[in-house]
Design a protein around this motif. Structure first.
Motif, mmCIF file in Angstrom:
data_model
loop_
_atom_site.group_PDB
_atom_site.id
_atom_site.type_symbol
_atom_site.label_atom_id
_atom_site.label_comp_id
_atom_site.label_asym_id
_atom_site.label_seq_id
_atom_site.Cartn_x
_atom_site.Cartn_y
_atom_site.Cartn_z
ATOM 1 N N UNK A 171 0.902 -1.192 -0.079
ATOM 2 C CA UNK A 171 -0.005 0.052 -0.079
ATOM 3 C C UNK A 171 0.718 1.485 0.006
ATOM 4 N N UNK A 172 1.838 1.158 0.944
ATOM 5 C CA UNK A 172 2.778 2.420 1.015
ATOM 6 C C UNK A 172 3.648 2.615 -0.558
ATOM 7 N N UNK A 173 4.156 1.391 -1.009
ATOM 8 C CA UNK A 173 4.674 1.528 -2.485
ATOM 9 C C UNK A 173 3.817 2.070 -3.348
ATOM 10 N N UNK A 174 2.452 1.797 -3.462
ATOM 11 C CA UNK A 174 1.727 2.230 -4.506
ATOM 12 C C UNK A 174 1.487 3.449 -4.336
ATOM 13 N N UNK A 175 1.037 3.959 -3.036
ATOM 14 C CA UNK A 175 0.616 5.188 -2.743
ATOM 15 C C UNK A 175 1.964 6.249 -3.052
ATOM 16 N N UNK A 176 3.133 5.683 -2.764
ATOM 17 C CA UNK A 176 4.531 6.538 -2.971
ATOM 18 C C UNK A 176 4.417 6.769 -4.636
ATOM 19 N N UNK A 177 4.231 5.574 -5.189
ATOM 20 C CA UNK A 177 4.341 6.040 -6.750
ATOM 21 C C UNK A 177 3.544 6.981 -7.239
ATOM 22 N N UNK A 178 2.130 7.063 -6.614
ATOM 23 C CA UNK A 178 1.099 7.870 -7.111
ATOM 24 C C UNK A 178 1.633 9.351 -6.774
ATOM 25 N N UNK A 179 2.270 9.595 -5.455
ATOM 26 C CA UNK A 179 2.555 10.728 -5.023
ATOM 27 C C UNK A 179 3.927 11.242 -5.823
ATOM 28 N N UNK A 180 4.633 10.525 -6.336
ATOM 29 C CA UNK A 180 5.899 11.030 -6.982
ATOM 30 C C UNK A 180 5.569 11.186 -8.245
ATOM 31 N N UNK A 181 4.613 10.590 -8.916
ATOM 32 C CA UNK A 181 4.146 10.984 -10.283
ATOM 33 C C UNK A 181 3.548 12.465 -10.402
ATOM 34 N N UNK A 182 2.602 12.422 -9.376
ATOM 35 C CA UNK A 182 1.978 13.682 -9.210
ATOM 36 C C UNK A 182 3.013 14.922 -8.882
ATOM 37 N N UNK A 183 3.812 14.723 -8.217
ATOM 38 C CA UNK A 183 5.050 15.415 -7.790
ATOM 39 C C UNK A 183 5.756 15.819 -8.652
ATOM 40 N N UNK A 184 5.993 14.841 -9.620
ATOM 41 C CA UNK A 184 6.872 15.126 -10.800
ATOM 42 C C UNK A 184 6.572 16.365 -11.736
ATOM 43 N N UNK A 185 5.252 16.512 -11.715
ATOM 44 C CA UNK A 185 4.713 17.701 -12.483
ATOM 45 C C UNK A 185 5.005 18.923 -12.028
ATOM 46 N N UNK A 186 4.988 19.007 -10.397
ATOM 47 C CA UNK A 186 5.203 20.212 -9.530
ATOM 48 C C UNK A 186 6.965 20.377 -9.554
ATOM 49 N N UNK A 187 7.530 19.224 -9.482
ATOM 50 C CA UNK A 187 8.954 19.383 -9.474
ATOM 51 C C UNK A 187 9.586 19.559 -10.986
ATOM 52 N N UNK A 188 8.815 19.331 -12.135
ATOM 53 C CA UNK A 188 9.443 19.869 -13.273
ATOM 54 C C UNK A 188 9.411 21.146 -13.255
ATOM 55 N N UNK A 189 8.456 21.871 -12.810
ATOM 56 C CA UNK A 189 8.231 23.200 -12.796
ATOM 57 C C UNK A 189 9.284 23.777 -11.909
ATOM 58 N N UNK A 190 9.757 23.489 -10.737
ATOM 59 C CA UNK A 190 10.805 23.860 -9.969
ATOM 60 C C UNK A 190 11.984 23.455 -10.580
ATOM 61 N N UNK A 191 12.395 22.513 -11.361
ATOM 62 C CA UNK A 191 13.440 22.469 -12.161
ATOM 63 C C UNK A 191 13.563 23.597 -13.212
ATOM 64 N N UNK A 192 12.522 23.819 -13.770
ATOM 65 C CA UNK A 192 12.416 24.647 -14.899
ATOM 66 C C UNK A 192 12.846 26.047 -14.165
ATOM 67 N N UNK A 193 12.111 26.413 -13.120
ATOM 68 C CA UNK A 193 12.292 27.775 -12.440
ATOM 69 C C UNK A 193 13.723 27.821 -12.129
ATOM 70 N N UNK A 194 14.202 26.598 -11.407
ATOM 71 C CA UNK A 194 15.655 26.636 -10.949
ATOM 72 C C UNK A 194 16.727 27.179 -12.169
ATOM 73 N N UNK A 195 16.393 26.371 -13.172
ATOM 74 C CA UNK A 195 17.334 26.612 -14.046
ATOM 75 C C UNK A 195 17.234 28.064 -14.813
ATOM 76 N N UNK A 196 16.048 28.669 -14.767
ATOM 77 C CA UNK A 196 16.143 30.261 -15.255
ATOM 78 C C UNK A 196 16.783 30.938 -14.231
ATOM 79 N N UNK A 197 16.824 30.796 -12.987
ATOM 80 C CA UNK A 197 17.566 31.518 -11.998
ATOM 81 C C UNK A 197 19.114 31.376 -12.265
ATOM 82 N N UNK A 198 19.341 30.056 -12.487
ATOM 83 C CA UNK A 198 20.826 29.720 -12.431
ATOM 84 C C UNK A 198 21.360 30.491 -13.709
ATOM 85 N N UNK A 199 20.485 30.594 -14.607
ATOM 86 C CA UNK A 199 21.013 31.059 -15.987
ATOM 87 C C UNK A 199 21.229 32.933 -15.763
#
Length: 484
Positions: free
Chosen positions: A34-62
């Motif tokens: 149950x925890x493994x499947x829940x973690x996969x769901x959380x991380x897939x959803x979080x990947x969308x937010x994290x992608x924006x965070x990485x994009x944002x971080x790349x802009x600041x690094x530039x």
């Protein structure tokens, strides 16, 4: 056989994560899955937010990379004039760090805060579930032990007949069986021929029932006594708590010895001179006259064997194990025992009622001797550190290759940020070491999913960055052509 579902009267944790994990467990039938499947769901959803965070971080690094050469020139030129250097540096900061930059910093901070919120609230939820399920597991074993003593006590009666006592001489062929509907518990005698159990057509041991009693999860009751005082009948009702009754059962079979009492003198002897006493090398121990010494077989020995045989069966079926981890509510560590000491159990559950340790000592120490072992081998903490380090390495490698492709210098991290690639994996490893294995599995699963999704995230970030850059170049060309 009685299982944990018998004890659902104990309140379930009702927090946000506890409810969600409970729903996943209802589907998978296993807390870890149950925890493994829940973690996969959380991380897939979080990947969308994290992608924006990485994009944002790349802009600041530039932005930081673009203004760094100007800052270096200012420091070199005005090294001996600190006030001028600060003024010129502030002008550069104002030039590059516009509203978009600060909004990006705010967004990054909010995403980090949300990530920490999920991390610590889930940790708290799993801790409350660990306490709850640890209590259920212990209480389940306790009830099975107490029920075993109770049905044996009912079979023997207050003044056991010699014929019934003789049954316990062959105690290894006696057992405890709980009905399929978990309503009754029975003391049974297995049928044996030529030192082998007689099996039925399904391959199960055949037996005859000696005594059947209701299976209880609450031993509390009221005792009513009547006595005559000054010619009047007085009735007194006394509440007997759960533990009081269980301890009375224990004391019936395992009497307490006062100082000076001869050990064994209060116990029921089944067979005198039952077997020779042997030394560490297996040789008979001799008395002063050179004769072999023998030990007696006590009823308490037979009763404990029968009860613990049943308790170990319940433990083997209901234990919360996963792969090499004997108890996933405890840490994956060779310094942690799979069966908790009373102090550890009491601390995790949050305290017991009075005299609980007397009940614990009656069977849990024996269970530890029979089934206890180290709970793990540091495998989860090590894997958490390795996978997290791999994720950090891949992220940094991608940044270096991208900067090299664009002809930009890599901005070296300074201060605390310099140590983050080492600090984050170590912190995850420490959490995996000191908290439950199920939480370590959550962290490990999250790191694995994040590492798998990382190349796709970086690809999307590069696409977004390149598209923005192409639009800015196109806009600059339009603006340039309009001037002419």
């Amino acid at each position: 056989m009685a299982i944990l579902s018998n004890l659902l009267a104990v309140s379930q944790p009702t927090g946000f994560w506890e409810t969600i994990i409970g729903a996943f467990t209802g589907v998978t039938g296993n807390y870890v899955l149950a925890v493994i499947f829940l973690t996969v769901v959380i991380r897939v959803i979080w990947a969308i937010i994290d992608t924006y965070s990485k994009y944002n971080q790349q802009k600041m690094n530039a932005i930081q990379a673009n203004m760094q050469p100007e800052l270096d020139k200012i420091r070199a030129k005005y090294e001996k004039s600190p006030e001028v250097m600060n003024q010129k540096s502030n002008e550069v900061y104002r030039k590059y760090m516009n509203r978009s930059y600060y909004m990006g910093c705010l967004a990054t901070f909010l995403i980090m805060a949300l990530n920490m919120l999920v991390f610590f609230t889930l940790l708290s939820g799993l801790n409350s579930m660990a306490s709850h399920n640890t209590y259920l597991s212990y209480n389940n074993l306790k009830n099975n032990y107490a029920n075993s003593l109770n049905v044996i006590q009912e079979y023997l009666g207050e003044s056991p007949e010699s014929l019934k006592l003789e049954d316990f001489v062959d105690y290894q062929n006696l057992g405890i069986i709980v009905s399929d509907d978990e309503q009754t518990i029975s003391l049974v005698k297995y049928q044996v021929e030529d030192d082998e159990y007689v099996l039925d057509e399904n391959g199960k041991r055949m037996y005859s029932i000696l005594q059947t009693s209701p299976y209880m999860t609450d031993f509390g009751h009221f005792d009513t006594t009547t006595r005559v005082v000054d010619g009047q009948t007085v009735t007194t009702t006394t509440a007997v708590t759960n533990n009081d009754y269980i301890i009375s059962l224990i004391n019936n079979f395992f009497p307490i010895y006062n100082e000076g009492d001869e050990e064994g003198s209060k116990e029921v002897v089944l067979v005198e001179n039952y077997q020779p006493i042997l030394d560490d090398e297996g040789n008979p121990v001799l008395d002063d006259l050179g004769n072999p010494t023998y030990t007696s077989l006590y009823l308490s020995t037979a009763v404990q064997y029968i009860a613990m045989d049943h308790v170990t069966q319940v433990y083997d079926i209901d234990k919360d194990s996963f792969l090499w981890i004997e108890n996933f509510w405890l840490a994956d560590s060779p310094t942690v025992q799979s069966i908790m000491s009373y102090d550890t159990l009491s601390a995790q559950v949050g305290g017991f009622e009075a005299r609980e340790q007397n009940v614990y000592n009656a069977f849990m120490n024996d269970l530890n001797d029979l089934r206890g072992r180290v709970n793990g081998y540091y495998i989860l903490p090590i894997l958490c550190i390795l996978i997290s380090s791999l994720s950090v390495f891949l992220n940094n490698l991608h940044t270096k290759r991208r900067n090299k492709k664009l002809g930009k210098e890599n901005v070296k991290a300074k201060g605390m940020m310099k140590w983050m690639p080492i600090l984050i994996p170590v912190l995850l490893g420490l959490f995996a070491l000191f908290y439950s294995s199920v939480f370590a599995i959550y962290m490990l699963t999250g790191q694995i999913v994040s590492t798998i999704l990382l190349p796709l995230q970086l690809y999307i970030v590069d696409k977004l960055t390149n598209n923005k850059k192409a639009k800015e170049e196109a806009q600059n060309m339009v603006d340039y052509s309009r001037k002419f």
